[in-house]
Design a protein around this motif. Structure first.
Motif, short mmCIF file in Angstrom:
data_model
loop_
_atom_site.label_atom_id
_atom_site.label_comp_id
_atom_site.label_asym_id
_atom_site.label_seq_id
_atom_site.Cartn_x
_atom_site.Cartn_y
_atom_site.Cartn_z
N LEU A 162 5.54 -24.61 -41.41
CA LEU A 162 4.37 -24.91 -42.55
C LEU A 162 4.16 -23.78 -43.44
O LEU A 162 3.72 -23.92 -44.25
N ALA A 163 4.64 -22.64 -43.13
CA ALA A 163 4.58 -21.33 -43.84
C ALA A 163 5.06 -21.43 -45.15
O ALA A 163 4.55 -21.16 -46.13
N PRO A 164 6.33 -22.00 -45.51
CA PRO A 164 6.39 -22.22 -47.01
C PRO A 164 5.54 -23.05 -47.82
O PRO A 164 5.70 -22.94 -48.99
N ALA A 165 5.13 -23.98 -47.19
CA ALA A 165 3.78 -24.65 -47.80
C ALA A 165 2.54 -24.03 -48.40
O ALA A 165 1.65 -24.52 -48.66
N GLY A 166 2.43 -22.62 -47.54
CA GLY A 166 1.11 -21.98 -47.87
C GLY A 166 -0.03 -22.26 -46.85
O GLY A 166 -1.15 -21.96 -46.88
N ALA A 167 0.74 -22.96 -45.64
CA ALA A 167 -0.16 -23.30 -44.60
C ALA A 167 -0.23 -22.54 -43.42
O ALA A 167 0.80 -21.73 -43.10
N ALA A 168 -0.93 -22.56 -42.40
CA ALA A 168 -0.83 -22.13 -41.31
C ALA A 168 -1.49 -22.64 -40.18
O ALA A 168 -1.97 -23.76 -40.12
N LEU A 169 -0.82 -22.50 -38.75
CA LEU A 169 -0.96 -23.22 -37.53
C LEU A 169 -1.66 -22.12 -36.72
O LEU A 169 -1.14 -21.30 -36.14
N VAL A 170 -3.03 -22.15 -36.49
CA VAL A 170 -4.00 -21.25 -35.94
C VAL A 170 -4.15 -21.78 -34.47
O VAL A 170 -4.80 -22.61 -34.43
N PRO A 171 -3.86 -20.87 -33.45
CA PRO A 171 -4.00 -21.40 -32.11
C PRO A 171 -5.89 -21.17 -31.97
O PRO A 171 -6.25 -20.07 -32.50
N LEU A 172 -6.35 -22.10 -31.19
CA LEU A 172 -7.77 -22.11 -31.02
C LEU A 172 -8.18 -22.10 -29.38
O LEU A 172 -7.23 -22.73 -28.74
N PRO A 173 -9.36 -21.55 -28.92
CA PRO A 173 -9.67 -21.70 -27.49
C PRO A 173 -9.95 -23.48 -27.48
O PRO A 173 -10.33 -24.03 -28.29
N ALA A 174 -9.55 -23.83 -26.18
CA ALA A 174 -9.70 -25.29 -25.91
C ALA A 174 -11.12 -25.35 -25.96
O ALA A 174 -11.98 -24.87 -25.11
#
Length: 484
Positions: free
Chosen positions: A141-153
């Motif tokens: 996703l990084a080349p599109a300027g996006a991020a995948l952020v881990p979250l607490p369940a």
């Protein structure tokens, strides 16, 4: 992979997909290519969920969905495979061209866009991703300027279940569990034990070495993709081979080879000569399988709610002790074993009943009404335990049926052959057709009855609830194109 890990589902990570509003489409296309993130989308059963028309959930379908509804569809035709364009297409042109695939992709994209939460120039979508795939998906996703952020369940929200693919044997056994339902995320994946139990139960009912050998040959043909019309069943070949192997072993124990032909000696018992012994053995096998199911149920209750739940649950330790005690007590009385063994069984059954009563009482809330409810539920648990154990007598009953059919066919063919050389072709034809009929009938009966025992007697102890399958954002038949 260590076997304990093979029995647990894939570990899931709560994530958020964060992207600039202008880059959200490109981000979703990359997510669709990766196919490993399940997005939180509005449910069709929730009237308050956001929809593609308005964020309050009560808006009309989006532009692409409206155009897709207007396209004529042949009666009985399957829904078009969704396809995404790399750039926003001209929806009117797609409608004129009858491109239902691209309109379906845009309609699904509208659903996802409606679920996105925006603040300023940034949008976000929450979902689930296999923990092992988080890093690779974030890099995609990084080349599109996006991020995948881990979250607490989030507390009280169960992750989706994705079973591990541990090889061909697991893939052949997994449909047994999926047909029953989706295992909760906290539970074990019982696919391999379930497949082994199914093969054993099927083989006991289908006990004929000749018929089992034909089933093994069919498994080998499935493995090679033959016949082509059944190529979609190819992943099931290990389960078919296991059922065939157990059938051969059971047939050798019964002395059955296309009936009582005398080709094989009786290694254990003749079903038609000793039916009571076979019935007792079937009930004993059923008791062993039920105890194993209680072990699986106890482990699942522990994983779901801790040691106390595993100890007091009817499907856990309490029910297992009740079953074990009743089995030992019945064996001691019927087989006239030493009285100490029968008393030990009674004490074990009483301990299991007390633990089950304590768990049922805690769930009922107490009071006179709770006491009455506990008594009824405990009585039902005892009755159900006894009935489920005796239900495994059908393994012997249908094994006897198989042996009886084989005997009828063999004796009829032998009587025909005694008519002289001219009658020999008719005898061979009778033997072949009779065995073909018996084979087809017993395949159906043994297959259905083994499945029934698997679902009602075993899985009902392993599972107390249903999970939900992992459904990542993925477009089948996807190809990237730009519509002029």
């Amino acid at each position: 992979m260590p076997w304990p890990a093979a029995l647990t589902p894939v570990r899931m990570q709560r994530v958020a997909v964060v992207a600039p509003r202008a880059a959200l489409r490109g981000t979703l296309i990359r997510l669709a290519e990766a196919g490993c993130v399940e997005l939180d989308l509005p449910s069709a059963d929730d009237p308050d969920a956001p929809g593609p028309g308005r964020p309050d959930g009560h808006g009309p379908p989006g532009p692409a969905a409206r155009r897709l509804e207007r396209l004529p569809a042949p009666a009985g035709a399957p829904a078009p495979a969704a396809v995404l364009s790399a750039e926003p297409p001209d929806l009117d042109a797609l409608e004129r061209q009858g491109r239902a695939d691209l309109l379906a992709g845009e309609a699904r994209l509208e659903e996802v866009l409606a679920a996105a939460v925006g603040r300023g120039a940034v949008t976000a979508l929450a979902g689930w991703c296999p923990a092992a795939d988080v890093a690779a998906t974030a890099a995609r996703l990084a080349p599109a300027g996006a991020a995948l952020v881990p979250l607490p369940a989030p507390r009280g929200v169960e992750p989706p279940t994705q079973d591990r693919d541990t090889g061909a044997v697991h893939r052949s056994c997994a449909p047994l569990v999926r047909t029953y339902g989706t295992a909760p995320y906290a539970d074990l994946d019982p696919s391999l034990p379930a497949g082994a139990a199914y093969a054993v139960m099927f083989g006991v009912m289908f006990g004929d070495a000749g018929h089992g050998a034909l089933l093994l040959a069919a498994a080998l043909l499935l493995r090679r993709g033959r016949p082509r019309r059944l190529a979609r069943l190819r992943p099931l070949w290990p389960l078919v081979a296991g059922a065939g192997l157990v059938s051969v072993l059971a047939g050798a124990a019964y002395g059955e080879f296309f009936g009582p032909t005398g080709v094989l000696p009786v290694l254990w018992l003749d079903p038609l000569a000793e039916p009571v012994r076979l019935l007792a053995a079937a009930v004993g096998l059923g008791c062993a399988l039920l105890l194993l199911a209680h072990v699986g149920g106890a482990v699942n209750r522990w994983r779901e709610g801790g040691a106390a739940r595993a100890l007091y649950a009817v499907s856990g330790v309490a029910g297992g002790l009740l079953l074990l005690g009743l089995a030992v007590l019945a064996a001691g009385v019927l087989l006239r074993l030493p009285a100490a063994l029968a008393w030990a069984g009674a004490a074990t059954a009483a301990a299991g009943a007390c633990l089950a009563a304590a768990g049922l009482s805690a769930a009922s809330g107490g009071g006179p009404g709770g006491a009455a409810q506990t008594g009824l539920q405990l009585f039902e648990a005892v009755l159900r335990t006894a009935a489920n154990t005796v239900s495994f007598a059908r393994l012997a009953a249908f094994g006897l049926t198989h042996a009886a059919l084989g005997a009828v066919v063999w004796h009829a063919a032998a009587a025909q052959a005694r008519g002289g050389p001219a009658a020999l072709p008719a005898a061979v034809l009778l033997l072949v057709l009779g065995n073909a009929l018996a084979l087809a009938l017993e395949l159906l009966v043994a297959g259905v009855q083994a499945l029934r025992l698997e679902f009602h007697e075993l899985f009902s102890r392993v599972f107390e609830a249903q999970g939900r399958p992992f459904r990542p954002w993925r477009l089948p038949g996807q190809r990237m194109e730009v519509t002029p």
